[in-house]
Enzyme design. Structure first.
Site, mmCIF file in Angstrom:
data_model
loop_
_atom_site.group_PDB
_atom_site.id
_atom_site.type_symbol
_atom_site.label_atom_id
_atom_site.label_comp_id
_atom_site.label_asym_id
_atom_site.label_seq_id
_atom_site.Cartn_x
_atom_site.Cartn_y
_atom_site.Cartn_z
ATOM 1 N N LYS A 39 34.170 32.121 33.610
ATOM 2 C CA LYS A 39 33.437 33.328 34.010
ATOM 3 C C LYS A 39 34.424 34.438 34.392
ATOM 4 O O LYS A 39 35.608 34.171 34.580
ATOM 5 C CB LYS A 39 32.512 33.010 35.182
ATOM 6 N N TYR A 270 50.397 59.278 50.251
ATOM 7 C CA TYR A 270 49.226 59.826 50.958
ATOM 8 C C TYR A 270 49.285 59.516 52.445
ATOM 9 O O TYR A 270 49.552 58.390 52.846
ATOM 10 C CB TYR A 270 47.940 59.243 50.398
HETATM 11 C C1 LIG Z 1 32.798 29.742 40.052
HETATM 12 C C2 LIG Z 1 32.097 28.461 40.125
HETATM 13 C C3 LIG Z 1 32.805 27.265 39.971
HETATM 14 C C4 LIG Z 1 34.323 27.206 39.899
HETATM 15 O O1 LIG Z 1 34.850 27.347 41.195
HETATM 16 P P1 LIG Z 1 36.424 27.208 41.478
HETATM 17 O O2 LIG Z 1 36.520 27.190 42.945
HETATM 18 O O3 LIG Z 1 37.076 28.393 40.867
HETATM 19 O O4 LIG Z 1 36.867 25.936 40.850
HETATM 20 C C5 LIG Z 1 32.078 26.092 39.922
HETATM 21 N N1 LIG Z 1 30.728 26.103 40.029
HETATM 22 C C6 LIG Z 1 30.011 27.232 40.203
HETATM 23 C C7 LIG Z 1 28.539 27.173 40.325
HETATM 24 C C8 LIG Z 1 30.676 28.455 40.264
HETATM 25 O O5 LIG Z 1 29.973 29.573 40.431
#
Ligand SMILES: *Cc1c(COP(=O)(O)O)cnc(C)c1O
Length: 380
Positions: A39, A270
């Site tokens: 993702k 800044y």
């Molecule tokens: C993002 C996510 C993961 C992966 O999590 P990590 O901590 O990056 O391994 C697993 N399950 C779900 C439902 C997620 O949203």
């Protein structure tokens, strides 16, 4: 280091991603399916290239957050199963079927809706059902009885997996993980006693893999962070120790735009929040918060210049960041400096940046902006 071709870029080692995936596989063993999470554009490592690498390494499942992310992988020829985890808007439902994506369904009404859509198309449509065992976010809180009824009524929608998500996996002082694990087992056992035994039960992201919490592995695990080479530190306890060895696959660099000397008393950037107490040599980098350098690194962070740490001075601006190179080897316009990565003995990873910036490593990685060019390396 030759002159930089880009203002700011990341170098991603695909063999390191492959090695991290195989390390996860080695730890969980052949009885547990590893479904890497790609993702958010593979935590900004590039979902297409990362997915190609992972499927070539044998990944049969990939997980994404939303329909768009799944559709892009299909458009680029990824044929692995793709699980869409973070729900979908009513308007996106048809595209799940069009793109052969497998949804996680979060309510019993949506099982009925998915079944209706599958029947209209005349296809059998698999889905995973998410149970809210205590995260208090997405997922159904219905009883096993109610779930059995909804699953049993469906004609064309096929329950293929049951999942949940842990809220406190990195906190061994909390009882929440045990409570969630027990609640998940109670629902799955009740389904099984009534003949509903979907092949994929899953609840583990990276942390329960890393620390060997086997009761959370079930039949499938969903690592994200670990695939990209990160081991989350436990929040309180110092044990257990990690059983997984992975390394970051991404290095982030920026080019030096200008080098100059400022006299004692000069202000930088800044708000003039940095004032030179003595004569300093500064370098102006071609990256800022619009590229993803956290603004909160202003006057606090550091980068690596020719193997030496150089502090960020003044405010991080939108497109520029200023560093103090007084104590570094000579630097020229066009030289590359490392924002995140390793040069010789000096190393900065996303977790260190996160600590200084008061955020989490996930946010640092996901914050690397699309305008930062990506270069793929075929070596670790
Ligand atoms: C993002 C996510 C993961 C992966 O999590 P990590 O901590 O990056 O391994 C697993 N399950 C779900 C439902 C997620 O949203």
């Amino acid at each position: 280091m030759g002159p930089s071709a880009y203002r700011s870029w990341v170098e991603i080692s695909l063999p390191q991603i492959a090695a991290n995936f195989q390390a996860v596989r080695g730890v969980v063993g052949p009885g547990v399916e590893v479904m890497p999470v790609v993702k958010a554009d593979a935590y900004r490592h590039g979902a297409i290239e990362v997915s190609r690498t992972l499927t070539a390494e044998g990944a049969r499942w990939l997980a994404v957050s939303n329909v768009d992310e799944g559709a892009i992988l299909r458009e680029h020829g990824i044929t692995a199963r793709i699980l869409v985890m973070a729900d979908f808007l009513p308007i996106e439902r048809m595209r799940l079927l069009d793109c052969n994506l497998t949804p996680v369904i979060h309510s019993l009404e949506d099982i009925r809706e998915w079944d209706r859509m599958a029947s209209e198309r005349g296809v059998v449509a698999p889905y995973h059902l998410k149970i809210d065992t205590g995260m208090g976010r997405l997922g159904t809180r219905a009883s096993a009885r109610e779930i059995l009824e909804a699953v049993g009524e469906a004609r064309q929608a096929r329950l293929e997996g049951v999942m949940t998500h842990l809220a406190s996996a990195a906190n061994y002082a909390s009882s929440q993980t045990d409570e969630q694990t027990r609640a998940f087992a109670a629902v799955c056992d009740e389904l099984a006693r009534n003949g509903v035994k979907p092949p994929w039960l899953h609840m583990s992201s990276s942390t329960p893999i890393i620390y060997g919490r086997r009761e959370a592995w079930q039949r499938m695990v969903r690592p994200g962070h670990a695939i990209y080479g990160y081991v989350t530190a436990l929040t309180k306890a110092t044990t257990p120790q990690p059983i997984l060895k992975v390394k970051p696959a991404l290095t982030w660099k920026s080019a030096v735009l200008a080098v100059k000397d400022l006299p004692a008393g000069a202000l930088v950037g800044y708000g003039g929040i940095f004032k030179a107490t003595h004569a300093v040599r500064i370098a102006v980098l071609a990256a800022g918060y619009a590229d993803g350098i956290p603004h909160r690194l202003s006057n606090k962070g550091r980068v690596i210049v020719k193997g030496h740490f150089a502090p960020i001075i003044g405010a991080v601006s939108m497109d520029l960041t200023t560093i103090d190179i007084t104590n570094c080897p000579p630097v020229q316009t066009g030289d590359a400096v490392t924002l995140l990565g390793t040069e010789g003995d000096a190393s900065i990873d996303a977790q260190q940046i996160a600590r200084i910036a008061g955020t989490i490593s996930y946010s640092v990685l996901c914050g690397i902006h699309a305008r930062v060019k990506r270069i793929y390396l075929d070596h670790v």
